[in-house]
Design an enzyme around this catalytic site. Structure first.
Site, PDB file in Angstrom:
ATOM      1  N   GLU A  27      98.790   2.318 -16.372  1.00 37.07           N
ATOM      2  CA  GLU A  27      98.857   3.527 -17.273  1.00 37.07           C
ATOM      3  C   GLU A  27     100.032   3.376 -18.379  1.00 37.07           C
ATOM      4  OE1 GLU A  27      99.106   7.483 -15.749  1.00 37.07           O
ATOM      5  OE2 GLU A  27      99.189   8.302 -17.566  1.00 37.07           O
ATOM      6  N   GLU A 173      91.536  13.963 -14.819  1.00 37.36           N
ATOM      7  CA  GLU A 173      92.118  15.212 -14.138  1.00 37.36           C
ATOM      8  C   GLU A 173      91.635  16.165 -14.873  1.00 37.36           C
ATOM      9  OE1 GLU A 173      96.058  14.149 -12.513  1.00 37.36           O
ATOM     10  OE2 GLU A 173      95.230  13.044 -11.084  1.00 37.36           O
ATOM     11  N   GLU A 291      92.598   6.783  -8.066  1.00 30.43           N
ATOM     12  CA  GLU A 291      93.989   6.963  -8.120  1.00 30.43           C
ATOM     13  C   GLU A 291      94.451   7.314  -6.733  1.00 30.43           C
ATOM     14  OE1 GLU A 291      96.547   9.370 -10.860  1.00 30.43           O
ATOM     15  OE2 GLU A 291      94.983   8.912 -12.436  1.00 30.43           O
TER      16      GLU A 291
HETATM   17  O1  AHR Z   1      99.533   7.967 -11.628  1.00 31.67           O
HETATM   18  C1  AHR Z   1     100.208   9.030 -12.228  1.00 31.67           C
HETATM   19  C2  AHR Z   1      99.526  10.068 -12.775  1.00 31.67           C
HETATM   20  O2  AHR Z   1      99.039  10.846 -11.694  1.00 31.67           O
HETATM   21  C3  AHR Z   1      98.488  10.253 -13.400  1.00 31.67           C
HETATM   22  O3  AHR Z   1      98.809  10.052 -14.750  1.00 31.67           O
HETATM   23  C4  AHR Z   1      97.564  11.299 -13.085  1.00 31.67           C
HETATM   24  O4  AHR Z   1      96.245  11.181 -13.546  1.00 31.67           O
HETATM   25  C5  AHR Z   1      97.949  11.674 -11.862  1.00 31.67           C
HETATM   26  O5  AHR Z   1      97.981  13.121 -11.774  1.00 31.67           O
END
Ligand code: AHR
Length: 501
Positions: A27, A173, A291
């Site tokens: 990310e 999310e 995640e």
């Molecule tokens: O991985 C860190 C963050 O955690 C991501 O950006 C989000 O999708 C999640 O809340």
């Protein structure tokens, strides 16, 4: 000394090991991209500005698929900013992480980096501030061979061949109030369904993932999945799940975090199957656990700078032996659910919530959590077996009585090899583990390692990068019918057995 037993049989299988279980996540957050995978000034940088020391570690980690570009970042991202000549790219504000985004690394670089790393790219589209049109534009840019405005733009940017990206996340999310463009479930479900149907008009074979809940303890957990799937069931293949855990002082519960992850998977599967029954469909919706990790998220608010900053140092958690054992137990859980968890991405890959750390201009090294991932990715082959673990239990405040030992096993019918991955969650007691091998005549011990330390808070640093790593198991013995091994307190253990001769 405590005692535990494991029984397995090659006839009792769960599902084949999905290689995508060993996914990761890049990310635009903190220093994951900039000074993580991309640092043109670094001594090891290649012609694309990719750190080769990091690339080597990514290959060693055994990552199969990498989700990109977010996370919360994607919900405000314009993909067009990250393609074409770097000199013409705009500098923007990223509200998700209060960062300055120079866009010197974008989609074109990510795909080139993926090829060099030997990983499959998995893209997320922005359904926060953008929508269907941008999603199909992005798909055309990436996957159409040529002869159209956007595919020819990609070719002019130097990528003659289409990127062939097969798996797409429909936003990120979207249930979370912190998310840019956060929406109620009914609205998101409609948009996800519309976007998925449009993307399928371009390519019916895409794997499409709808957003599930951000975590299991969201007030809308379950209801969100049900409402989204009622609208998008026919157009998507999977629903996402996310989970992060941290040690807030109750280490006994922290060590049992995978019990919560296990319950989360069961809940999401049950909800998806409820919608399946309600709609009268035969297709099943799988879980993309895209995640997961140990994350000291409670420290985040002090780390996100007030000023807009380029590549701030956020969530650079230095992981301990205890954290590695929790990561190992989460891998055990993901593998155990291989019949429904068809992809999983550890979040994230470098520097931010990461397995790999890299200093600007300096070294890159393996965090403690690197090791269980790398071992599981290397050893888990063939079929995941049903494992019956007979273990003592211990009491936890969050999850009640939980087994001290947890384990998963895989069996590769082609090579005859067997892998057993297991953790001891006790903070004080070693466990003598007996593995019944009578259903696997003729196997011998090929490899047995343990990751543990007298100091369960030991971590790896730039100065001592090898402080914590798997070491040969001092007392693993196999007589052909039974393997006996002593699991030290707070330990991750990996055993490989191979046919004799
Ligand atoms: O991985 C860190 C963050 O955690 C991501 O950006 C989000 O999708 C999640 O809340």
């Amino acid at each position: 000394m405590l005692r535990a037993g494991i029984s397995i049989d090659p006839a009792f299988t769960v599902a084949p090991v999905n290689r995508r279980t060993f996914g990761s996540f890049v990310e635009h957050m903190g220093r994951c991209v900039y000074t993580g995978i991309h640092e043109p000034e670094h001594p090891t940088a290649d012609e694309d500005g990719f750190r080769q020391d990091v690339l080597e570690l990514v290959r060693e980690l055994g990552v199969s698929v990498v989700r990109y570009p977010g996370g919360n970042f994607v919900s405000g991202y314009r993909w067009e900013d990250g393609v074409g000549p770097v000199s013409g790219r705009p500098r923007r504000l990223d509200p998700a992480w209060r960062s300055l985004e120079p866009n010197t690394f974008g989609l074109d670089e990510f795909v080139r980096w993926s090829r060099k790393a030997g990983v499959e790219p998995m893209m997320a589209v922005n359904l926060g501030t953008r929508g269907l049109q941008e999603a199909i534009d992005l798909l055309e840019y990436c996957n159409h061979p040529g002869g159209t405005a956007l595919s020819d733009l990609r070719r002019r940017h130097g990528a003659e061949q289409p990127y062939g990206i097969g798996t797409w996340c429909l936003g990120n999310e979207m249930d979370g109030p912190w998310q840019l463009g956060h929406k109620p479930a009914a609205e998101y479900g409609r948009i996800a369904a519309e976007t998925a149907s449009a993307m399928r008009q371009f390519d019916a074979g895409l794997q499409l993932v709808a957003c599930g809940s951000s975590y299991r303890h969201m007030p809308t957990f379950g209801a969100w999945e049900a409402e989204v799937l009622e609208r998008a069931y026919d157009s998507v293949d999977a629903i996402s799940a996310h989970a992060y855990y941290e040690d807030t002082g109750d280490t006994a519960s922290f060590l049992a975090s995978a019990v919560d992850m296990d319950a989360q998977i069961r809940d999401v599967v049950a909800t998806a199957d409820h919608v399946r029954a309600k709609l009268g469909r035969s297709k099943r919706i799988d879980v993309s656990f895209d995640e997961w990790n140990v994350w000291y998220v409670s420290r985040l608010s002090q780390q996100v700078p007030e000023e807009w900053t380029f590549a701030p140092r956020i969530s650079e958690d230095a992981y301990t032996v205890t954290d590695a054992v929790v990561v190992g137990s989460m891998l055990i859980t993901l593998l155990r659910h291989s019949d429904r968890v068809t992809a999983a991405c550890q979040a994230q890959l470098v520097n931010t919530i990461s397995s790999i750390r890299a200093e600007p201009g300096g070294p890159a090294w393996r965090q403690t959590i690197f090791h269980p991932f790398a071992q599981a990715a290397r050893l888990a082959r063939g079929q995941v077996l049903q494992v019956v673990v007979d273990s003592p239990t211990y009491g936890t405040e969050k999850y009640g009585e939980v087994p001290v030992v947890d384990a998963v096993a895989t069996h590769d019918e082609d090579t005859g090899e067997l892998a057993v991955l297991c953790v001891n969650r006790s903070q004080t007691e070693a466990v003598e583990l007996a593995l019944d091998l009578r259903a696997f005549p003729g196997v011998r011990l090929a490899e047995a390692t343990v990751l543990a330390d007298e100091d369960r808070l030991a971590a790896n640093t730039a100065e001592a990068p090898e402080r914590v790593r798997p070491r040969g198991h001092p007392d693993a013995v196999c007589d052909g019918e039974r393997l006996r091994v002593v699991l030290p307190p707070v330990s991750w253990n990996a055993v490989r057995l191979a046919p004799t001769g």
